[in-house]
Motif scaffolding. Sequence first.
Motif, PDB file in Angstrom:
ATOM      1  N   ILE A 133      61.505  -6.789  41.184  1.00 39.05           N
ATOM      2  CA  ILE A 133      60.208  -7.127  41.777  1.00 39.05           C
ATOM      3  C   ILE A 133      59.717  -5.940  42.596  1.00 39.05           C
ATOM      4  CG2 ILE A 133      59.011  -8.614  43.442  1.00 39.05           C
ATOM      5  CD1 ILE A 133      60.976 -10.865  42.606  1.00 39.05           C
ATOM      6  N   ASP A 134      58.469  -5.563  42.401  1.00 43.03           N
ATOM      7  CA  ASP A 134      57.841  -4.525  43.225  1.00 43.03           C
ATOM      8  C   ASP A 134      57.277  -5.222  44.454  1.00 43.03           C
ATOM      9  OD1 ASP A 134      56.425  -2.515  44.439  1.00 43.03           O
ATOM     10  OD2 ASP A 134      55.070  -2.162  42.752  1.00 43.03           O
ATOM     11  N   TRP A 135      58.075  -5.243  45.524  1.00 44.49           N
ATOM     12  CA  TRP A 135      57.684  -5.974  46.727  1.00 44.49           C
ATOM     13  C   TRP A 135      56.496  -5.333  47.430  1.00 44.49           C
ATOM     14  CZ3 TRP A 135      59.529 -10.666  46.963  1.00 44.49           C
ATOM     15  CH2 TRP A 135      60.762 -10.950  46.391  1.00 44.49           C
ATOM     16  N   SER A 136      56.272  -4.044  47.214  1.00 40.30           N
ATOM     17  CA  SER A 136      55.170  -3.367  47.908  1.00 40.30           C
ATOM     18  C   SER A 136      53.813  -3.922  47.488  1.00 40.30           C
ATOM     19  CB  SER A 136      55.215  -1.860  47.660  1.00 40.30           C
ATOM     20  OG  SER A 136      54.981  -1.577  46.289  1.00 40.30           O
ATOM     21  N   GLY A 137      53.692  -4.359  46.257  1.00 42.90           N
ATOM     22  CA  GLY A 137      52.423  -4.904  45.796  1.00 42.90           C
ATOM     23  C   GLY A 137      52.496  -6.386  45.522  1.00 42.90           C
TER      24      GLY A 137
END
Length: 150
Positions: A133-137
Amino acid sequence: MALNTFFSKHIFLADDDAEDRDIFAEALAEVYSEAILTQADNGMKLMDLLNIPPQPMPDVIFLDLNMPGKSGYDCMAEIRACKNMNGFPVVIFTTSSMEDDIDHLFGLGANHYVSKPATFDKLKDVIRQVLNIDWSGKIAPTRQNFVLSA
Protein backbone atom coordinates in the motif's frame (compact mmCIF):
# COMPACT_ATOMS: atom_id res chain seq x y z
CA MET A 1 3.87 -9.50 -6.33
CA ALA A 2 6.79 -7.10 -5.85
CA LEU A 3 6.87 -4.78 -2.88
CA ASN A 4 6.37 -1.09 -3.44
CA THR A 5 9.91 0.29 -3.65
CA PHE A 6 8.80 3.56 -2.07
CA PHE A 7 7.65 1.83 1.10
CA SER A 8 9.75 2.47 4.17
CA LYS A 9 10.72 -0.44 6.31
CA HIS A 10 9.63 0.52 9.82
CA ILE A 11 6.87 -1.77 11.04
CA PHE A 12 5.39 -1.70 14.55
CA LEU A 13 3.52 -4.69 15.97
CA ALA A 14 1.53 -4.61 19.21
CA ASP A 15 0.36 -8.06 20.28
CA ASP A 16 0.37 -9.69 23.72
CA ASP A 17 0.83 -13.21 22.31
CA ALA A 18 4.57 -13.97 22.08
CA GLU A 19 4.04 -16.84 19.63
CA ASP A 20 1.96 -14.61 17.33
CA ARG A 21 4.70 -11.95 17.45
CA ASP A 22 7.36 -14.55 16.59
CA ILE A 23 5.34 -15.94 13.67
CA PHE A 24 4.64 -12.40 12.41
CA ALA A 25 8.35 -11.53 12.61
CA GLU A 26 9.28 -14.67 10.69
CA ALA A 27 6.67 -14.01 8.00
CA LEU A 28 7.73 -10.37 7.69
CA ALA A 29 11.38 -11.41 7.30
CA GLU A 30 10.43 -13.77 4.48
CA VAL A 31 8.30 -11.15 2.74
CA TYR A 32 10.58 -8.15 3.22
CA SER A 33 13.89 -8.93 4.86
CA GLU A 34 14.94 -5.27 5.02
CA ALA A 35 12.05 -4.40 7.34
CA ILE A 36 12.78 -3.14 10.83
CA LEU A 37 10.22 -4.55 13.25
CA THR A 38 9.53 -2.88 16.59
CA GLN A 39 7.39 -4.97 18.91
CA ALA A 40 5.27 -4.17 21.94
CA ASP A 41 3.69 -6.91 24.03
CA ASN A 42 0.82 -4.72 25.23
CA GLY A 43 -0.96 -1.48 24.43
CA MET A 44 0.71 0.52 27.19
CA LYS A 45 4.17 -0.30 25.80
CA LEU A 46 3.03 0.60 22.28
CA MET A 47 1.81 3.99 23.41
CA ASP A 48 5.03 4.55 25.37
CA LEU A 49 7.00 3.80 22.18
CA LEU A 50 4.84 6.15 20.12
CA ASN A 51 4.98 8.97 22.66
CA ILE A 52 8.81 9.13 22.76
CA PRO A 53 8.55 9.90 19.63
CA PRO A 54 10.03 6.81 18.09
CA GLN A 55 13.00 6.93 15.77
CA PRO A 56 12.30 5.81 13.19
CA MET A 57 8.63 6.63 13.05
CA PRO A 58 6.39 3.70 12.09
CA ASP A 59 5.31 3.44 8.50
CA VAL A 60 2.52 1.11 9.56
CA ILE A 61 1.30 -0.24 12.89
CA PHE A 62 -0.20 -3.73 13.18
CA LEU A 63 -2.44 -3.58 16.25
CA ASP A 64 -4.02 -6.47 18.13
CA LEU A 65 -7.28 -5.68 19.92
CA ASN A 66 -7.34 -7.85 23.02
CA MET A 67 -4.34 -6.94 25.14
CA PRO A 68 -4.03 -6.50 28.90
CA GLY A 69 -3.64 -3.05 30.42
CA LYS A 70 -4.57 -1.05 27.35
CA SER A 71 -6.58 -2.61 24.56
CA GLY A 72 -6.15 -2.07 20.86
CA TYR A 73 -9.38 -0.05 20.95
CA ASP A 74 -7.85 2.30 23.52
CA CYS A 75 -4.62 2.58 21.54
CA MET A 76 -6.52 3.29 18.32
CA ALA A 77 -8.52 6.09 19.97
CA GLU A 78 -5.35 7.61 21.47
CA ILE A 79 -3.44 7.43 18.19
CA ARG A 80 -6.22 9.23 16.32
CA ALA A 81 -6.64 11.82 19.11
CA CYS A 82 -2.96 12.82 19.11
CA LYS A 83 -1.91 15.24 16.37
CA ASN A 84 1.63 13.81 16.37
CA MET A 85 0.34 10.27 15.75
CA ASN A 86 -2.97 10.58 13.94
CA GLY A 87 -1.34 10.15 10.52
CA PHE A 88 0.18 6.77 11.33
CA PRO A 89 -1.39 4.00 9.24
CA VAL A 90 -2.94 1.44 11.59
CA VAL A 91 -3.95 -2.04 10.52
CA ILE A 92 -6.01 -3.89 13.10
CA PHE A 93 -4.58 -7.40 13.33
CA THR A 94 -6.74 -9.63 15.48
CA THR A 95 -8.46 -12.98 15.85
CA SER A 96 -11.87 -11.31 15.90
CA SER A 97 -13.99 -11.21 12.78
CA MET A 98 -17.09 -9.84 14.53
CA GLU A 99 -18.91 -7.17 12.52
CA ASP A 100 -19.36 -5.02 15.65
CA ASP A 101 -15.57 -4.93 16.16
CA ILE A 102 -14.98 -4.14 12.50
CA ASP A 103 -17.55 -1.33 12.53
CA HIS A 104 -16.18 0.09 15.78
CA LEU A 105 -12.59 0.18 14.51
CA PHE A 106 -13.68 1.66 11.19
CA GLY A 107 -15.39 4.40 13.19
CA LEU A 108 -12.26 4.97 15.28
CA GLY A 109 -10.26 5.61 12.10
CA ALA A 110 -8.22 2.45 11.60
CA ASN A 111 -6.92 2.17 8.05
CA HIS A 112 -7.64 -1.53 7.58
CA TYR A 113 -8.80 -4.59 9.48
CA VAL A 114 -7.28 -8.05 9.17
CA SER A 115 -8.43 -11.22 10.90
CA LYS A 116 -5.26 -13.15 11.67
CA PRO A 117 -4.79 -15.71 8.92
CA ALA A 118 -4.87 -19.41 9.78
CA THR A 119 -1.78 -20.35 7.74
CA PHE A 120 1.75 -19.01 7.47
CA ASP A 121 1.43 -18.52 3.70
CA LYS A 122 -1.76 -16.49 4.12
CA LEU A 123 -0.05 -14.42 6.80
CA LYS A 124 2.76 -13.66 4.35
CA ASP A 125 0.16 -12.76 1.70
CA VAL A 126 -1.62 -10.29 3.97
CA ILE A 127 1.66 -8.72 5.14
CA ARG A 128 2.72 -8.38 1.51
CA GLN A 129 -0.64 -6.80 0.70
CA VAL A 130 -0.26 -4.22 3.49
CA LEU A 131 3.36 -3.46 2.60
CA ASN A 132 2.37 -2.80 -1.00
CA ILE A 133 0.00 0.00 0.00
CA ASP A 134 1.28 3.47 -0.88
CA TRP A 135 0.35 5.13 2.40
CA SER A 136 1.53 8.56 1.24
CA GLY A 137 -1.37 8.86 -1.18
CA LYS A 138 -3.79 6.61 0.68
CA ILE A 139 -7.35 7.82 0.76
CA ALA A 140 -9.42 6.82 3.77
CA PRO A 141 -10.96 3.41 3.19
CA THR A 142 -14.63 2.89 2.63
CA ARG A 143 -16.35 0.33 4.80
CA GLN A 144 -16.42 -1.98 1.75
CA ASN A 145 -12.61 -2.06 1.36
CA PHE A 146 -11.71 -1.75 5.05
CA VAL A 147 -11.31 -5.49 5.68
CA LEU A 148 -8.29 -7.11 4.03
CA SER A 149 -7.93 -10.82 3.52
CA ALA A 150 -5.27 -13.11 2.12
